[in-house]
Design an enzyme around this catalytic site. Sequence first.
Site, PDB file in Angstrom:
ATOM      1  N   ASP A   1       0.814  -1.224   0.000  1.00  0.00           N
ATOM      2  CA  ASP A   1       0.000   0.000   0.000  1.00  0.00           C
ATOM      3  C   ASP A   1       0.848   1.276   0.000  1.00  0.00           C
ATOM      4  O   ASP A   1       0.345   2.351  -0.322  1.00  0.00           O
ATOM      5  CB  ASP A   1      -0.920   0.010   1.226  1.00  0.00           C
TER       6      ASP A   1
ATOM      7  N   ARG B   1     -16.318  -4.265 -18.504  1.00  0.00           N
ATOM      8  CA  ARG B   1     -15.865  -5.518 -17.899  1.00  0.00           C
ATOM      9  C   ARG B   1     -14.935  -5.155 -16.738  1.00  0.00           C
ATOM     10  O   ARG B   1     -14.267  -4.113 -16.772  1.00  0.00           O
ATOM     11  CB  ARG B   1     -15.093  -6.384 -18.898  1.00  0.00           C
TER      12      ARG B   1
HETATM   13  N1  ATP Z   1       1.211  -8.906  14.938  1.00  0.00           N
HETATM   14  C1  ATP Z   1      -0.042  -8.765  14.604  1.00  0.00           C
HETATM   15  N2  ATP Z   1      -0.975  -9.473  15.155  1.00  0.00           N
HETATM   16  C2  ATP Z   1      -2.216  -9.275  14.807  1.00  0.00           C
HETATM   17  N3  ATP Z   1      -2.681  -8.389  13.900  1.00  0.00           N
HETATM   18  C3  ATP Z   1      -1.796  -7.666  13.337  1.00  0.00           C
HETATM   19  C4  ATP Z   1      -0.442  -7.821  13.642  1.00  0.00           C
HETATM   20  N4  ATP Z   1       0.214  -6.952  12.906  1.00  0.00           N
HETATM   21  C5  ATP Z   1      -0.693  -6.312  12.162  1.00  0.00           C
HETATM   22  N5  ATP Z   1      -1.887  -6.714  12.439  1.00  0.00           N
HETATM   23  C6  ATP Z   1      -3.079  -6.170  11.860  1.00  0.00           C
HETATM   24  O1  ATP Z   1      -2.960  -6.300  10.460  1.00  0.00           O
HETATM   25  C7  ATP Z   1      -3.417  -5.127   9.828  1.00  0.00           C
HETATM   26  C8  ATP Z   1      -2.438  -4.544   8.858  1.00  0.00           C
HETATM   27  O2  ATP Z   1      -1.084  -4.621   9.261  1.00  0.00           O
HETATM   28  P1  ATP Z   1       0.063  -3.782   8.538  1.00  0.00           P
HETATM   29  O3  ATP Z   1      -0.447  -2.407   8.297  1.00  0.00           O
HETATM   30  O4  ATP Z   1       1.284  -3.928   9.291  1.00  0.00           O
HETATM   31  O5  ATP Z   1       0.338  -4.548   7.207  1.00  0.00           O
HETATM   32  P2  ATP Z   1       0.245  -4.112   5.721  1.00  0.00           P
HETATM   33  O6  ATP Z   1       1.373  -4.605   4.966  1.00  0.00           O
HETATM   34  O7  ATP Z   1      -0.071  -2.669   5.617  1.00  0.00           O
HETATM   35  O8  ATP Z   1      -0.824  -5.010   5.164  1.00  0.00           O
HETATM   36  P3  ATP Z   1      -2.179  -5.239   5.778  1.00  0.00           P
HETATM   37  O9  ATP Z   1      -2.539  -3.815   6.149  1.00  0.00           O
HETATM   38  O10 ATP Z   1      -3.093  -5.864   4.841  1.00  0.00           O
HETATM   39  O11 ATP Z   1      -1.794  -6.239   6.757  1.00  0.00           O
HETATM   40  C9  ATP Z   1      -3.741  -4.132  10.909  1.00  0.00           C
HETATM   41  O12 ATP Z   1      -5.129  -4.049  11.004  1.00  0.00           O
HETATM   42  C10 ATP Z   1      -3.116  -4.702  12.133  1.00  0.00           C
HETATM   43  O13 ATP Z   1      -3.863  -4.395  13.265  1.00  0.00           O
HETATM   44  O1  F6P Z   2      -4.719 -10.466   2.902  1.00  0.00           O
HETATM   45  P1  F6P Z   2      -6.022  -9.841   3.274  1.00  0.00           P
HETATM   46  O2  F6P Z   2      -6.361 -10.071   4.693  1.00  0.00           O
HETATM   47  O3  F6P Z   2      -7.088 -10.212   2.310  1.00  0.00           O
HETATM   48  O4  F6P Z   2      -5.818  -8.264   3.184  1.00  0.00           O
HETATM   49  C1  F6P Z   2      -5.978  -7.517   2.038  1.00  0.00           C
HETATM   50  C2  F6P Z   2      -5.437  -6.139   2.305  1.00  0.00           C
HETATM   51  O5  F6P Z   2      -4.040  -6.216   2.563  1.00  0.00           O
HETATM   52  C3  F6P Z   2      -3.339  -5.430   1.627  1.00  0.00           C
HETATM   53  O6  F6P Z   2      -3.016  -6.260   0.531  1.00  0.00           O
HETATM   54  C4  F6P Z   2      -2.046  -4.913   2.218  1.00  0.00           C
HETATM   55  O7  F6P Z   2      -2.297  -4.029   3.252  1.00  0.00           O
HETATM   56  C5  F6P Z   2      -4.341  -4.356   1.229  1.00  0.00           C
HETATM   57  O8  F6P Z   2      -3.980  -3.706   0.033  1.00  0.00           O
HETATM   58  C6  F6P Z   2      -5.615  -5.152   1.172  1.00  0.00           C
HETATM   59  O9  F6P Z   2      -6.744  -4.336   1.396  1.00  0.00           O
HETATM   60 MG    MG Z   3      -1.197  -1.398   6.583  1.00  0.00          MG
END
Ligand code: ATP
Ligand code: F6P
Ligand code: MG
Length: 360
Positions: free
Chosen positions: A142, A278
Site C-alpha cells: 500500500d 468488464r
Molecule cells: N502482529 C499482529 N498481530 C495481529 N494483527 C496484526 C499484527 N500486525 C498487524 N496486524 C493487523 O494487520 C493489519 C495490517 O497490518 P500492517 O499495516 O502492518 O500490514 P500491511 O502490509 O499494511 O498489510 P495489511 O494492512 O493488509 O496487513 C492491521 O489491522 C493490524 O492491526
Molecule cells: O490479505 P487480506 O487479509 O485479504 O488483506 C488484504 C489487504 O491487505 C493489503 O493487501 C495490504 O495491506 C491491502 O492492500 C488489502 O486491502
Molecule cells: Mg497497513
Amino acid sequence: MAKPKRIGILTSGGDCAGLNAVIRAAVYRAQGTYGWEVMGIRQATHGLMMRPPSATPLTIEKVDPILTAGGTILGTTNKGDPFAFPMADGSVQDRSQEIIDGYHELGLDALIGIGGDGSLAILRRLAVQGNLNLVGVPKTIDNDVGSTDLSIGFDTAVNIATEALDRLHFTAASHSRVMILEVMGRDAGHIALHAGIAGGADVILIPEIPYSLDSICQKIEDLQEQGKNYCLVIVAEAVRTGAGETMMTTNQLGQSRLGGIGHYLADRISEASGAETRVTVLGHIQRGGTPSSVERLIGSAFGVAAVDLIADGKFDQMVTWRNRHVESVPIAEAIAQYKGVDTNDILVKTARSMGICLGD
Ligand SMILES: Nc1ncnc2c1ncn2[C@@H]1O[C@H](COP(=O)(O)OP(=O)(O)OP(=O)(O)O)[C@@H](O)[C@H]1O
Ligand SMILES: O=P(O)(O)OC[C@H]1O[C@](O)(CO)[C@@H](O)[C@@H]1O
Ligand SMILES: [Mg+2]
C-alpha cells in the site's frame, strides 16, 4: 570478550514481495559482520506468544537462496491484535505480556519488526510496554507508511498492476469496451496512481480525489471523438460509491475486506454512457510473485541498516528510503500520520497534464 548478541526478526501484516531480501540481508550483516545469532520468529507476534516460542535459527547458508522468493519464509499474520486477541471461546484477551515474555524466553537483545503501519503500531506498543529493543522496517504494497518514499512490496505490486493494464489494452481495443481494473492499496491510491500512469490508463480513481460519474462518462465520450474506441479505468479499492460509502465484501466468518468498487462503477458507467464494461479485480496477485530488482535492492539496504541501528544501540527507530539514502526516524513519527497520495504530488500533476481523467 563480550557475548555475541542474539537478535530476532519477524514479518507482520500482509505479505508482499521483497520480505525475504530484508531477512537475508539482515542475517548477512548480523552474522557475517558482527558474529551475532539471528532467530527467525514465525507468524509475526504469534510466534512469540507460543510456548516454547516458535522460532528458528537463521544462518547465511539458510537464507542465501531466498532472495528471489516471494512471500516470507517466516510466515506472517494480519489478524489477532495481541492487545485484543480473539480467543476460541469468543472472548477477547490482552495477550501482550505473553509476547514480551516470549522475547525474553528466546534471550533476545533486540528485535527487527518488518511491518506496515498497523504492525509497527502494535510492535511499538509492545516494545514500550516491555522495554524491548525494537527496530522497524517498512513494508506494505500500500506504500502508506509515513517518512519513507518506499516500503517493501510496493514496487512489485505496481509492476504487476502495470502489466495487467498492458494486457487489458488489447482485449479492450478488440471489443471496444471500458475495462475497469480494481487494485489494492487500503485507504491510499498509490498503486492505482503509479500503475495507472505507467500502464497508460485513461481514468485513474483514487480515494484522495473525489470523482463524479459525469466526468468519467465525459472522458469516454472524448476518447470516442478522438477515435479511441476503448477506455481503461484503474480504481483503488477504497474509492467510495456515489453515496460516500466504501465497498466491502464479507466472508462466511463475518470478516470484511475492501472490495467491490470495480463492479459498482461498471454498472453505473454502462448505465450512464451505454458503453460495454468488464471488470478485473487483481487481488492478491499483487502481493505474490518474484520480487522486482528495486525490491531486492531496497530490501537489502534496509536489512543491513536495521542491523546497524541495533549495533549503534539506536532503538525505537524505523529505517527509511528517501532521496536514494537510507536513514531512520522514530517509529512513532513514521506512523503518526497515514500516508495517502498527496494531491500536489508530481505524479498527480503529470496525470492531469497528460489529460488523464482523475474523476474530478
Ligand atoms: N502482529 C499482529 N498481530 C495481529 N494483527 C496484526 C499484527 N500486525 C498487524 N496486524 C493487523 O494487520 C493489519 C495490517 O497490518 P500492517 O499495516 O502492518 O500490514 P500491511 O502490509 O499494511 O498489510 P495489511 O494492512 O493488509 O496487513 C492491521 O489491522 C493490524 O492491526
Ligand atoms: O490479505 P487480506 O487479509 O485479504 O488483506 C488484504 C489487504 O491487505 C493489503 O493487501 C495490504 O495491506 C491491502 O492492500 C488489502 O486491502
Ligand atoms: Mg497497513
